[in-house]
Design a protein around this motif. Sequence first.
Motif, short mmCIF file in Angstrom:
data_model
loop_
_atom_site.label_atom_id
_atom_site.label_comp_id
_atom_site.label_asym_id
_atom_site.label_seq_id
_atom_site.Cartn_x
_atom_site.Cartn_y
_atom_site.Cartn_z
N ALA A 24 6.28 -7.58 6.32
CA ALA A 24 4.92 -7.56 6.86
C ALA A 24 4.37 -6.14 6.78
O ALA A 24 5.13 -5.17 6.85
N ARG A 25 3.05 -6.04 6.68
CA ARG A 25 2.40 -4.73 6.61
C ARG A 25 1.19 -4.75 7.54
O ARG A 25 0.42 -5.70 7.55
N PHE A 26 1.03 -3.67 8.33
CA PHE A 26 -0.10 -3.59 9.25
C PHE A 26 -0.43 -2.14 9.53
O PHE A 26 0.42 -1.36 9.96
N LYS A 27 -1.66 -1.76 9.24
CA LYS A 27 -2.15 -0.39 9.50
C LYS A 27 -1.19 0.66 8.96
O LYS A 27 -0.82 1.63 9.66
N GLY A 28 -0.74 0.47 7.74
CA GLY A 28 0.14 1.44 7.11
C GLY A 28 1.59 1.35 7.52
O GLY A 28 2.45 2.07 7.00
N MET A 29 1.91 0.45 8.47
CA MET A 29 3.30 0.26 8.89
C MET A 29 3.91 -0.92 8.14
O MET A 29 3.27 -1.97 8.02
N ASN A 30 5.12 -0.74 7.66
CA ASN A 30 5.81 -1.81 6.96
C ASN A 30 6.96 -2.34 7.81
O ASN A 30 7.68 -1.56 8.44
N PHE A 31 7.10 -3.66 7.85
CA PHE A 31 8.25 -4.29 8.52
C PHE A 31 9.11 -4.95 7.46
O PHE A 31 8.64 -5.79 6.69
N ASN A 32 10.36 -4.54 7.39
CA ASN A 32 11.34 -5.12 6.48
C ASN A 32 12.46 -5.69 7.32
O ASN A 32 13.12 -4.96 8.07
N VAL A 33 12.69 -6.99 7.22
CA VAL A 33 13.61 -7.65 8.15
C VAL A 33 15.03 -7.10 8.04
O VAL A 33 15.75 -7.02 9.04
N ARG A 34 15.44 -6.68 6.86
CA ARG A 34 16.80 -6.14 6.71
C ARG A 34 16.97 -4.82 7.48
O ARG A 34 18.00 -4.59 8.11
N PHE A 47 -2.36 -10.57 22.02
CA PHE A 47 -2.34 -9.18 21.60
C PHE A 47 -2.39 -9.11 20.08
O PHE A 47 -1.45 -9.60 19.41
N ARG A 48 -3.46 -8.56 19.55
CA ARG A 48 -3.55 -8.39 18.10
C ARG A 48 -2.95 -7.05 17.72
O ARG A 48 -3.49 -5.99 18.05
N GLY A 49 -1.83 -7.10 17.03
CA GLY A 49 -1.18 -5.86 16.63
C GLY A 49 0.25 -6.08 16.21
O GLY A 49 0.77 -7.20 16.23
N ASN A 50 0.89 -4.99 15.86
CA ASN A 50 2.27 -4.99 15.42
C ASN A 50 3.20 -5.34 16.58
O ASN A 50 3.00 -4.88 17.71
N ALA A 51 4.23 -6.14 16.30
CA ALA A 51 5.16 -6.55 17.36
C ALA A 51 5.84 -5.35 18.00
O ALA A 51 6.00 -5.29 19.23
N LEU A 52 6.25 -4.39 17.19
CA LEU A 52 6.91 -3.20 17.72
C LEU A 52 5.96 -2.41 18.63
O LEU A 52 6.37 -1.89 19.68
N GLU A 53 4.69 -2.35 18.22
CA GLU A 53 3.65 -1.72 19.03
C GLU A 53 3.61 -2.34 20.42
O GLU A 53 3.56 -1.64 21.44
N TYR A 54 3.61 -3.68 20.47
CA TYR A 54 3.52 -4.37 21.75
C TYR A 54 4.76 -4.10 22.60
O TYR A 54 4.66 -3.83 23.80
#
Length: 319
Positions: free
Chosen positions: A230-240, A201-208
């Motif tokens: 991480a950044r994908f399609k305008g979505m940012n992932f910040n581990v904190r 699955f190519r995409g954001n983990a939260l999306e999946y």
Amino acid sequence: MMKNLLRTAFEKRAPLFDVTDAYRVVNGAADGFPGLTLDRFGDRFQVQYFGDELLRERRAIVDAVVETFNPACVVVKERLSRSGKSLENAPMEVAYGSREDAAGTVREGNAKFHVDLLDTVNPGLFLDMRHVRLEVEERFRAMSNNVRFLNLFSYTCSFSVHARLGGAAVATNADISGKILDKGRENYALNGLDLRPGEFFRGNALEYVRWAQKKGLKFDGIVLDPPSFARFKGMNFNVREHLMPLVADCASILNPGGFFMVSSNYSEFALDSFARDVLDAVRSVHKEARTAWKRGQDIDFAGSGATKDSCLVATMVEV
């Protein structure tokens, strides 16, 4: 002197020799080489500079590695700019051997993986997760048939290779990079694994995860090993900010009797509080969840946690 230090460091890793030919030989000051790491990937070696302490000894270090290990190739990467900032696009050079020699395969337990020391800053296999990958395979060996595995931020799908070799019926990989998922498919092929529907699955983990929730998909093992950012399609992932809510979402698609491994290389996480926060997030869904273990890096990462470039917090939760 330098060759003696290398031999001493190498001998400390002896318990791994029967397990794999990919491991860290030198982990900075703990092995007598401040600001430097040396990784073995089969017949090729990677030197990385995370500080300037030994940059003046660059040629002597390469010569010592060649004389000590007789490698096919030595690649050198500078991970720190002259101003002291961390570099993701690290300058790299083949200091010994040829560019063709920088790519090959390594073995890890029952698995084999493609590596390329010149592809990006990461050759294709994160060495500090080896002990968890091997455990994932063993856990699936002990399970019944038709079990499913989910590998989020899957990178080159090494966890999934081990899961399939252990008997998982399906090992689903989610990553934002199509190029990286193609490398995962190559690793499946290298290990004689067929590609099954729903495994890439190519995409954001939260999306999946949200898609899986809607579809009612459930998994018997989940690995969540995200980058710090991480950044994908305008979505940012910040581990904190985003990791623990994602842990809770993942828990909702985990079958009772399953396992869930969560890890991070973010240097500001402390192991005890990290493991406690993960358990609390999983218990928001599975009240009886328990921590199976919490740990840092394996024995080849001597002095783990002492520097920002050698840190890992990881915990396994069973439900």
